[in-house]
Design an enzyme around this catalytic site. Structure first.
Site, PDB file in Angstrom:
ATOM      1  N   ASP A   1      15.642 -38.862   8.761  1.00  0.00           N
ATOM      2  CA  ASP A   1      16.770 -38.224   8.091  1.00  0.00           C
ATOM      3  C   ASP A   1      18.097 -38.870   8.477  1.00  0.00           C
ATOM      4  O   ASP A   1      18.913 -39.197   7.606  1.00  0.00           O
ATOM      5  CB  ASP A   1      16.788 -36.731   8.434  1.00  0.00           C
ATOM      6  CG  ASP A   1      17.982 -36.012   7.837  1.00  0.00           C
ATOM      7  OD1 ASP A   1      17.853 -35.455   6.743  1.00  0.00           O
ATOM      8  OD2 ASP A   1      19.059 -36.015   8.469  1.00  0.00           O
TER       9      ASP A   1
ATOM     10  N   VAL B   1      18.730 -34.356   4.241  1.00  0.00           N
ATOM     11  CA  VAL B   1      17.879 -35.211   3.421  1.00  0.00           C
ATOM     12  C   VAL B   1      16.429 -34.725   3.478  1.00  0.00           C
ATOM     13  O   VAL B   1      15.753 -34.619   2.452  1.00  0.00           O
ATOM     14  CB  VAL B   1      17.978 -36.674   3.881  1.00  0.00           C
ATOM     15  CG1 VAL B   1      16.962 -37.546   3.134  1.00  0.00           C
ATOM     16  CG2 VAL B   1      19.385 -37.204   3.640  1.00  0.00           C
ATOM     17  N   ASP B   2      15.951 -34.426   4.678  1.00  0.00           N
ATOM     18  CA  ASP B   2      14.592 -33.892   4.808  1.00  0.00           C
ATOM     19  C   ASP B   2      14.427 -32.601   4.018  1.00  0.00           C
ATOM     20  O   ASP B   2      13.421 -32.405   3.320  1.00  0.00           O
ATOM     21  CB  ASP B   2      14.278 -33.619   6.280  1.00  0.00           C
ATOM     22  CG  ASP B   2      13.770 -34.846   7.014  1.00  0.00           C
ATOM     23  OD1 ASP B   2      13.350 -35.811   6.347  1.00  0.00           O
ATOM     24  OD2 ASP B   2      13.808 -34.858   8.247  1.00  0.00           O
ATOM     25  N   LEU B   3      15.393 -31.702   4.148  1.00  0.00           N
ATOM     26  CA  LEU B   3      15.274 -30.404   3.490  1.00  0.00           C
ATOM     27  C   LEU B   3      15.283 -30.548   1.970  1.00  0.00           C
ATOM     28  O   LEU B   3      14.472 -29.919   1.270  1.00  0.00           O
ATOM     29  CB  LEU B   3      16.406 -29.480   3.947  1.00  0.00           C
ATOM     30  CG  LEU B   3      16.398 -29.122   5.437  1.00  0.00           C
ATOM     31  CD1 LEU B   3      17.627 -28.293   5.796  1.00  0.00           C
ATOM     32  CD2 LEU B   3      15.136 -28.364   5.809  1.00  0.00           C
TER      33      LEU B   3
ATOM     34  N   GLY C   1      11.986 -32.053   0.790  1.00  0.00           N
ATOM     35  CA  GLY C   1      10.948 -31.033   0.761  1.00  0.00           C
ATOM     36  C   GLY C   1      11.077 -30.117  -0.448  1.00  0.00           C
ATOM     37  O   GLY C   1      10.077 -29.773  -1.097  1.00  0.00           O
TER      38      GLY C   1
END
Length: 402
Positions: free
Chosen positions: A145, A173-175, A178
């Protein structure tokens, strides 16, 4: 295995979550929140990496792990063993959706790649999450991220103008990856109802990071360079941002010229600012923010927050307190919305778990299962889905496979 609540939108959908850390588990949790049965595969000894990150809850969990793994079962499985790989393939055959974020080529080495699992299963929906385009020159680069926040320009647009590049407070970015992944899986499930065929959904952190630059990104392309950074202020609306009252910060969002006139007259008692030709329009206020904002700062700093909030509310201007994180989570507003729950825990007694943000027909979707302790669902899942006997499971445990 029966679904604890068959009225949920994704009741009857089963997900095999092979992912770890954040983007993949977030995708799986979204599907679990919406009613899917989510089986999370983890290493028998280590579990997900995030079981060892941050504030500990009991002996196998942390706040980080718990934040992305509610509404799941934990099945421990050593995927480096041939027996473990076969069990994973057998479980995949019992599932509608598979999520994985192994390093590029890692799933294929384990016999768990898309082409390997879809043999005889044209209806399988398979979600691969990677750092970069899986068909591009950086396919094998691992994705993190913070790295992507830098590469996608997110750090360059965040923070105050005088600060160095600044990351977001959470792994945005990860969230978002997902969440985008969950949206794509939902679209594939919808399409499958019409065609009977599955899809290979491919998500890249860099792609999603670039997408969430949103209007800042398009402005950069139009300007041919980076737009200015304004921190808590707005690039084109003035006054709009965080201001310091005499006893604490508050947010003021003056959205149009009529609101600005009321703000000057009824809130800070400076009608002269509303009458000033430089500030009559928002375009003028934005162009002259260096003159206007210091005047507003001084007036707000002279008054207490409660008074300002009352006046702003009466004037129809959106506003609010700036709370600490703990204050926000323990606020009456959060309690009234039912956003924070306490879930039973075998070692800690109970632990806080956030509730899903979704409401259907006026009711918030439930936390059906608290984040699982490591291996919590191994026996039940293997017995009910694969019909493995207690003796077979005991041998697998003895051999370190589960």
């Amino acid at each position: 295995m029966s679904n604890p609540n068959s009225s949920l939108p994704l009741a009857g959908v089963r997900v095999l979550d092979l992912s770890r850390v954040l983007a993949g588990p977030w995708c799986g949790m979204v599907l679990g929140d919406l009613g899917a049965e989510v089986i999370k595969l983890e290493h028998p000894e280590r579990g997900d990496d995030t079981r060892d990150w941050g504030v500990r809850v009991g002996s196998t969990e942390t706040a980080y792990f718990n934040s992305v793994n509610r509404n799941k079962r934990s099945v421990s499985l050593d995927l480096q063993s041939a027996a473990g790989q076969q069990i994973a393939r057998d479980l995949a055959r019992q599932c509608d959706v598979v999520i994985q974020n192994f390093k590029f080529g890692g799933a294929e080495k384990l016999g768990l790649g898309y082409e390997q699992l879809r043999r005889g299963r044209d209806d399988l929906i398979y979600c691969s999450i990677s750092g970069y385009d899986r068909s591009g020159p950086e396919a094998a680069r691992p994705g993190y991220d913070l790295v992507v926040q830098g590469e996608a320009g997110l750090m360059a647009m965040n923070g105050e103008a005088h600060q160095p590049p600044l990351k977001f407070g959470v792994a945005a970015v990860d969230l978002f990856t997902g969440m985008y992944g969950a949206q794509a899986v939902l679209a594939a499930l919808f399409e499958r109802q019409k065609t009977g065929r599955g899809r290979h959904v491919e998500m890249a952190l860099f792609d999603c990071g670039l997408m969430i630059t949103a209007y800042y990104g398009l402005e950069a392309l139009i300007l041919g360079g980076d737009p200015p950074r304004y921190g808590n202020a707005h690039p084109s609306i003035v006054p709009y941002g965080v201001f310091d009252a005499a006893d604490g910060p508050l947010v003021v969002t003056v959205g149009n010229n009529a609101q600005f006139a009321r703000f000057c007259r009824d809130v800070i008692e400076r009608p002269d600012l509303a009458d000033d030709e430089r500030f009559r329009t928002n375009v003028g206020r934005a162009a002259n923010r260096d003159v206007l904002v210091p005047e507003i700062d001084r007036e707000i700093a002279r008054r207490e927050r409660a008074l300002l909030l009352a006046r702003l509310t009466k004037a129809g201007i959106p506003c609010g307190e700036v709370l600490g994180l703990h204050e926000a989570l323990t606020s009456k507003r959060a309690a009234d919305a039912g956003l924070v729950t306490r879930q039973p825990h075998p070692e800690a007694g109970s632990t806080p778990v956030l509730a899903p943000p979704y409401r259907f027909d006026g009711a918030r979707l439930p936390v059906r299962r608290p984040p699982p302790t490591l291996s919590e669902g191994t026996n039940e899942v293997l017995q009910s889905l694969l019909r493995l006997s207690e003796e077979r499971i005991a041998r697998l445990k003895h051999d370190g496979v589960v």
